[in-house]
Design a protein around this motif. Sequence first.
Motif, PDB file in Angstrom:
ATOM      1  N   HIS A  27      28.929  58.807  16.863  1.00 37.44           N
ATOM      2  CA  HIS A  27      29.892  57.868  17.453  1.00 37.44           C
ATOM      3  C   HIS A  27      29.713  57.708  18.967  1.00 37.44           C
ATOM      4  O   HIS A  27      30.393  56.899  19.579  1.00 37.44           O
ATOM      5  CB  HIS A  27      31.323  58.340  17.145  1.00 37.44           C
ATOM      6  CG  HIS A  27      31.620  58.342  15.681  1.00 37.44           C
ATOM      7  ND1 HIS A  27      31.690  57.178  14.933  1.00 37.44           N
ATOM      8  CD2 HIS A  27      31.880  59.375  14.807  1.00 37.44           C
ATOM      9  CE1 HIS A  27      31.960  57.483  13.676  1.00 37.44           C
ATOM     10  NE2 HIS A  27      32.080  58.815  13.565  1.00 37.44           N
ATOM     11  N   ILE A  28      28.808  58.508  19.569  1.00 40.22           N
ATOM     12  CA  ILE A  28      28.501  58.378  21.002  1.00 40.22           C
ATOM     13  C   ILE A  28      27.366  57.374  21.132  1.00 40.22           C
ATOM     14  O   ILE A  28      26.207  57.693  20.910  1.00 40.22           O
ATOM     15  CB  ILE A  28      28.103  59.741  21.622  1.00 40.22           C
ATOM     16  CG1 ILE A  28      29.166  60.803  21.327  1.00 40.22           C
ATOM     17  CG2 ILE A  28      27.888  59.575  23.130  1.00 40.22           C
ATOM     18  CD1 ILE A  28      30.523  60.503  21.913  1.00 40.22           C
ATOM     19  N   LYS A  29      27.712  56.157  21.459  1.00 31.31           N
ATOM     20  CA  LYS A  29      26.734  55.062  21.467  1.00 31.31           C
ATOM     21  C   LYS A  29      25.799  55.120  22.666  1.00 31.31           C
ATOM     22  O   LYS A  29      24.602  54.801  22.550  1.00 31.31           O
ATOM     23  CB  LYS A  29      27.494  53.730  21.448  1.00 31.31           C
ATOM     24  CG  LYS A  29      26.634  52.515  21.140  1.00 31.31           C
ATOM     25  CD  LYS A  29      27.519  51.282  20.992  1.00 31.31           C
ATOM     26  CE  LYS A  29      26.692  50.075  20.574  1.00 31.31           C
ATOM     27  NZ  LYS A  29      27.555  48.865  20.426  1.00 31.31           N
ATOM     28  N   TYR A  30      26.319  55.490  23.841  1.00 31.33           N
ATOM     29  CA  TYR A  30      25.511  55.538  25.077  1.00 31.33           C
ATOM     30  C   TYR A  30      25.709  56.874  25.751  1.00 31.33           C
ATOM     31  O   TYR A  30      26.820  57.411  25.803  1.00 31.33           O
ATOM     32  CB  TYR A  30      25.924  54.429  26.065  1.00 31.33           C
ATOM     33  CG  TYR A  30      25.869  53.043  25.484  1.00 31.33           C
ATOM     34  CD1 TYR A  30      24.645  52.431  25.210  1.00 31.33           C
ATOM     35  CD2 TYR A  30      27.036  52.319  25.254  1.00 31.33           C
ATOM     36  CE1 TYR A  30      24.596  51.150  24.691  1.00 31.33           C
ATOM     37  CE2 TYR A  30      26.994  51.033  24.741  1.00 31.33           C
ATOM     38  CZ  TYR A  30      25.773  50.453  24.461  1.00 31.33           C
ATOM     39  OH  TYR A  30      25.724  49.182  23.951  1.00 31.33           O
ATOM     40  N   SER A  31      24.632  57.355  26.294  1.00 33.60           N
ATOM     41  CA  SER A  31      24.737  58.557  27.116  1.00 33.60           C
ATOM     42  C   SER A  31      25.188  58.154  28.513  1.00 33.60           C
ATOM     43  O   SER A  31      25.159  56.973  28.885  1.00 33.60           O
ATOM     44  CB  SER A  31      23.385  59.266  27.204  1.00 33.60           C
ATOM     45  OG  SER A  31      22.450  58.476  27.950  1.00 33.60           O
ATOM     46  N   ALA A  32      25.580  59.150  29.290  1.00 38.38           N
ATOM     47  CA  ALA A  32      26.001  58.881  30.672  1.00 38.38           C
ATOM     48  C   ALA A  32      24.854  58.278  31.479  1.00 38.38           C
ATOM     49  O   ALA A  32      25.053  57.365  32.303  1.00 38.38           O
ATOM     50  CB  ALA A  32      26.512  60.156  31.324  1.00 38.38           C
ATOM     51  N   ASP A  33      23.638  58.781  31.231  1.00 33.01           N
ATOM     52  CA  ASP A  33      22.470  58.246  31.947  1.00 33.01           C
ATOM     53  C   ASP A  33      22.200  56.792  31.556  1.00 33.01           C
ATOM     54  O   ASP A  33      21.801  55.979  32.394  1.00 33.01           O
ATOM     55  CB  ASP A  33      21.236  59.094  31.652  1.00 33.01           C
ATOM     56  CG  ASP A  33      21.333  60.478  32.285  1.00 33.01           C
ATOM     57  OD1 ASP A  33      22.135  60.623  33.240  1.00 33.01           O
ATOM     58  OD2 ASP A  33      20.610  61.386  31.850  1.00 33.01           O
ATOM     59  N   ASP A  34      22.422  56.482  30.255  1.00 38.13           N
ATOM     60  CA  ASP A  34      22.257  55.097  29.812  1.00 38.13           C
ATOM     61  C   ASP A  34      23.197  54.177  30.588  1.00 38.13           C
ATOM     62  O   ASP A  34      22.788  53.141  31.125  1.00 38.13           O
ATOM     63  CB  ASP A  34      22.540  54.965  28.318  1.00 38.13           C
ATOM     64  CG  ASP A  34      21.461  55.611  27.465  1.00 38.13           C
ATOM     65  OD1 ASP A  34      20.320  55.721  27.960  1.00 38.13           O
ATOM     66  OD2 ASP A  34      21.778  56.001  26.333  1.00 38.13           O
ATOM     67  N   LEU A  35      24.447  54.565  30.632  1.00 36.66           N
ATOM     68  CA  LEU A  35      25.440  53.749  31.317  1.00 36.66           C
ATOM     69  C   LEU A  35      25.097  53.601  32.810  1.00 36.66           C
ATOM     70  O   LEU A  35      25.256  52.518  33.397  1.00 36.66           O
ATOM     71  CB  LEU A  35      26.835  54.354  31.155  1.00 36.66           C
ATOM     72  CG  LEU A  35      27.414  54.375  29.730  1.00 36.66           C
ATOM     73  CD1 LEU A  35      28.826  54.963  29.744  1.00 36.66           C
ATOM     74  CD2 LEU A  35      27.433  52.971  29.130  1.00 36.66           C
ATOM     75  N   GLN A  36      24.644  54.687  33.402  1.00 35.67           N
ATOM     76  CA  GLN A  36      24.305  54.644  34.824  1.00 35.67           C
ATOM     77  C   GLN A  36      23.162  53.656  35.075  1.00 35.67           C
ATOM     78  O   GLN A  36      23.193  52.885  36.029  1.00 35.67           O
ATOM     79  CB  GLN A  36      23.910  56.036  35.314  1.00 35.67           C
ATOM     80  CG  GLN A  36      23.721  56.123  36.814  1.00 35.67           C
ATOM     81  CD  GLN A  36      23.702  57.567  37.303  1.00 35.67           C
ATOM     82  OE1 GLN A  36      23.786  58.512  36.521  1.00 35.67           O
ATOM     83  NE2 GLN A  36      23.610  57.734  38.606  1.00 35.67           N
ATOM     84  N   ASN A  37      22.182  53.669  34.211  1.00 32.28           N
ATOM     85  CA  ASN A  37      21.063  52.719  34.345  1.00 32.28           C
ATOM     86  C   ASN A  37      21.518  51.285  34.122  1.00 32.28           C
ATOM     87  O   ASN A  37      21.066  50.360  34.806  1.00 32.28           O
ATOM     88  CB  ASN A  37      19.960  53.069  33.359  1.00 32.28           C
ATOM     89  CG  ASN A  37      19.234  54.351  33.737  1.00 32.28           C
ATOM     90  OD1 ASN A  37      19.155  54.700  34.917  1.00 32.28           O
ATOM     91  ND2 ASN A  37      18.714  55.068  32.741  1.00 32.28           N
ATOM     92  N   TYR A  38      22.415  51.105  33.156  1.00 36.71           N
ATOM     93  CA  TYR A  38      22.910  49.759  32.893  1.00 36.71           C
ATOM     94  C   TYR A  38      23.713  49.212  34.069  1.00 36.71           C
ATOM     95  O   TYR A  38      23.656  48.019  34.387  1.00 36.71           O
ATOM     96  CB  TYR A  38      23.779  49.752  31.629  1.00 36.71           C
ATOM     97  CG  TYR A  38      23.006  50.042  30.358  1.00 36.71           C
ATOM     98  CD1 TYR A  38      21.710  49.554  30.204  1.00 36.71           C
ATOM     99  CD2 TYR A  38      23.580  50.776  29.320  1.00 36.71           C
ATOM    100  CE1 TYR A  38      21.005  49.814  29.038  1.00 36.71           C
ATOM    101  CE2 TYR A  38      22.879  51.036  28.145  1.00 36.71           C
ATOM    102  CZ  TYR A  38      21.578  50.555  28.014  1.00 36.71           C
ATOM    103  OH  TYR A  38      20.880  50.814  26.870  1.00 36.71           O
ATOM    104  N   LEU A  39      24.443  50.093  34.719  1.00 33.69           N
ATOM    105  CA  LEU A  39      25.234  49.648  35.867  1.00 33.69           C
ATOM    106  C   LEU A  39      24.346  49.125  37.003  1.00 33.69           C
ATOM    107  O   LEU A  39      24.766  48.279  37.797  1.00 33.69           O
ATOM    108  CB  LEU A  39      26.114  50.790  36.392  1.00 33.69           C
ATOM    109  CG  LEU A  39      27.310  51.163  35.504  1.00 33.69           C
ATOM    110  CD1 LEU A  39      28.007  52.408  36.022  1.00 33.69           C
ATOM    111  CD2 LEU A  39      28.302  49.984  35.436  1.00 33.69           C
ATOM    112  N   LEU A  40      23.106  49.608  37.041  1.00 34.47           N
ATOM    113  CA  LEU A  40      22.160  49.140  38.064  1.00 34.47           C
ATOM    114  C   LEU A  40      21.656  47.737  37.780  1.00 34.47           C
ATOM    115  O   LEU A  40      21.025  47.122  38.635  1.00 34.47           O
ATOM    116  CB  LEU A  40      20.970  50.107  38.168  1.00 34.47           C
ATOM    117  CG  LEU A  40      21.301  51.528  38.621  1.00 34.47           C
ATOM    118  CD1 LEU A  40      20.042  52.394  38.652  1.00 34.47           C
ATOM    119  CD2 LEU A  40      21.961  51.511  40.004  1.00 34.47           C
ATOM    120  N   ASP A  41      21.949  47.233  36.578  1.00 37.10           N
ATOM    121  CA  ASP A  41      21.544  45.870  36.237  1.00 37.10           C
ATOM    122  C   ASP A  41      22.572  44.833  36.674  1.00 37.10           C
ATOM    123  O   ASP A  41      22.296  43.623  36.641  1.00 37.10           O
ATOM    124  CB  ASP A  41      21.334  45.738  34.714  1.00 37.10           C
ATOM    125  CG  ASP A  41      20.134  46.528  34.226  1.00 37.10           C
ATOM    126  OD1 ASP A  41      19.240  46.803  35.043  1.00 37.10           O
ATOM    127  OD2 ASP A  41      20.096  46.854  33.020  1.00 37.10           O
TER     128      ASP A  41
END
Length: 649
Positions: free
Chosen positions: A620-634
């Motif tokens: 149920h954990i779709k994104y890791s914290a690192d994933d979200l952090q990288n996405y925020l850079l977009d």
Amino acid sequence: MGDCGSVIPELEGEEDLIAAAKHIARALGSKKNLTDNAKKILADLSSQLSNISTVDEIKVDTRGELEGQLNVIQEKIMRWETDESMIWDSGLDEATQYLNATEEARKLAERLETSSLNKDAGEKELLMRAHDILQIAMARLEEEFKHMLVQNRQPFEPEQMSFRSSEEDATELGSVISLGDGSVEESINRDNVSRTSEDFIIDLVNPEVISHLRNIANIMFISGYGHECSQAYISVRRDALDECLFILEMEKLSIEDVLKLEWASLNSKIKRWVRAMKIFVSVYLPSEKWLTEQLFVDLGTANLVCFAEASKAAMLQLLNFGEAISIGPHKPEKLFPLLDMYEVLADLLQDIDSLYSEAGFGVRNDCREVLRRLGDSVKAAFLEFENAIATSVSPNPFAGGGIHHLTRYVMNYINTLTDYRETLNFLLKDRDIKDPISLSPNSSPRTEEENISGRTYAASSMALHFRSVASILECNLDDKAKLYKDPSLQHIFMMNNIHYMAQKVKNSELRHIFGDDWIRKRNWKFQQHAMNYERTTWSSILSLLKDEGNSGSDSVSKTLLKERFRSFYLAFEEVYRTQTSWLIPDAELREDLQISTSVKVIQAYRTFVGRQNNNISDKHIKYSADDLQNYLLDLFQGSQRSLHNPCRR
């Protein structure tokens, strides 16, 4: 005494009259009964009559001599009346002989004119002949004078004169004229006439003929034909001045013609006018005045009058164009050309006053009047610029929330205006305006120190008006921000634009005009918009990650937990999809907001996941914290993206 009448001879002329008078005197003198006093009177009369006879004989001899001289002079002068060639083209000897003959005719006419003898018919005829011969000589000298001026005109080559120019933003012409090495040859024989070293003097007429032209001018003036000589000079040099303007690409346009021109054509002609004024007043007119000084150096104020009259029409042509520009519509895009015209005329005003110091009073007045009109036009165009900002309306929101083109235009516009600081401070000082530093929307509180700083900068009239422009722009931007339906994008838009304004001022000459206090306030304002963006966008999303404790059964808690994760991911994906299309052009500002957002979002996400790790499975954990952090850079890159199928390890 009655017997005397019988011996008087018949009178037939002046000589008979004198003879009769002598005869009477002798007859009366023989009478014994005359008194001694009467005899003395008669003796004196006889003596005077004898003198009259002697003077008359001399007079006849002198007249014959003068007539002979006049015949010789007439022959020398009339010889050229049947010759179609020019005297000065035939050699210096011929020219010298003709000038000498003319001088002799002048002196002879003057001698006959001022003779103390009573003029008889013969003398009057001789005087008329002398004047006729002198008039013929003067007409020929006038023709020679004009021919020599025209044939010996030196070519005018303005391309040898270089201008330093700046093509940044709206200004394209420099304000300093400099002449290339060797472009000006000071080869004129000064002939004891002063020549100012500060002026750019060029030879408009071949220096070799200056002395000949001066000799002709001198003899024409001393002979009473100064007006004819002056008019000959004025007509020839007026044409030369017209040709100069033609070479400088200045067309003869009426005010009506100028007002009909399209902006592109008008702007081009204004640039030519600015260049032409610099060359014409700094180089050509001083050279023209130098020429008149050489030719009329010994003839009083003739040089001043000839210079003023010869150059008046050309100056009027230039000034008429300036007047036409001042009359036309005062659009904001005309402000820079108007300032260029104003400054070049203001800079040249002292030179113009010097050139027309003792003559050409009308030219000096016309220059000042055109300068005043251009100054009024500058103020009107600046006011129109402010009005255009205030009334700029956009029916649709600016795509992506980036820096609006109006913001770029206004800030670059006023930044370029700093090149005209002294002029604008002078022209705008009469306009009453309050310091708008605290009038813009969302102003921060002012400290006493800031108030003092604000008053310091308010001393400049240009600073007051520039702050007013910035305040009007901010109000307009605030209205444009309301076109966005998304409150978060409103803050991004205001943050971008106010940040741009602050950076433009900070990194340019505008800093010395606006002051550090103004920059600090804009920094505070765009940071406030950044914080408002974070609160508006992320507060509700991050509230899903708050730990509200477990309540009810484990199955219910897990169901609610899954729903909260799902809601968070959906909200994040929506933000990602939407805000990747938003734009923050400044890389540093974009990175600062990404980092600030990332710190808050990732910290809350990590904390929430860590606490709920035992209550929910990894699937149920779709994104890791690192994933979200990288996405925020977009975010804020101006290119929309989606997170439909995230890749997880």
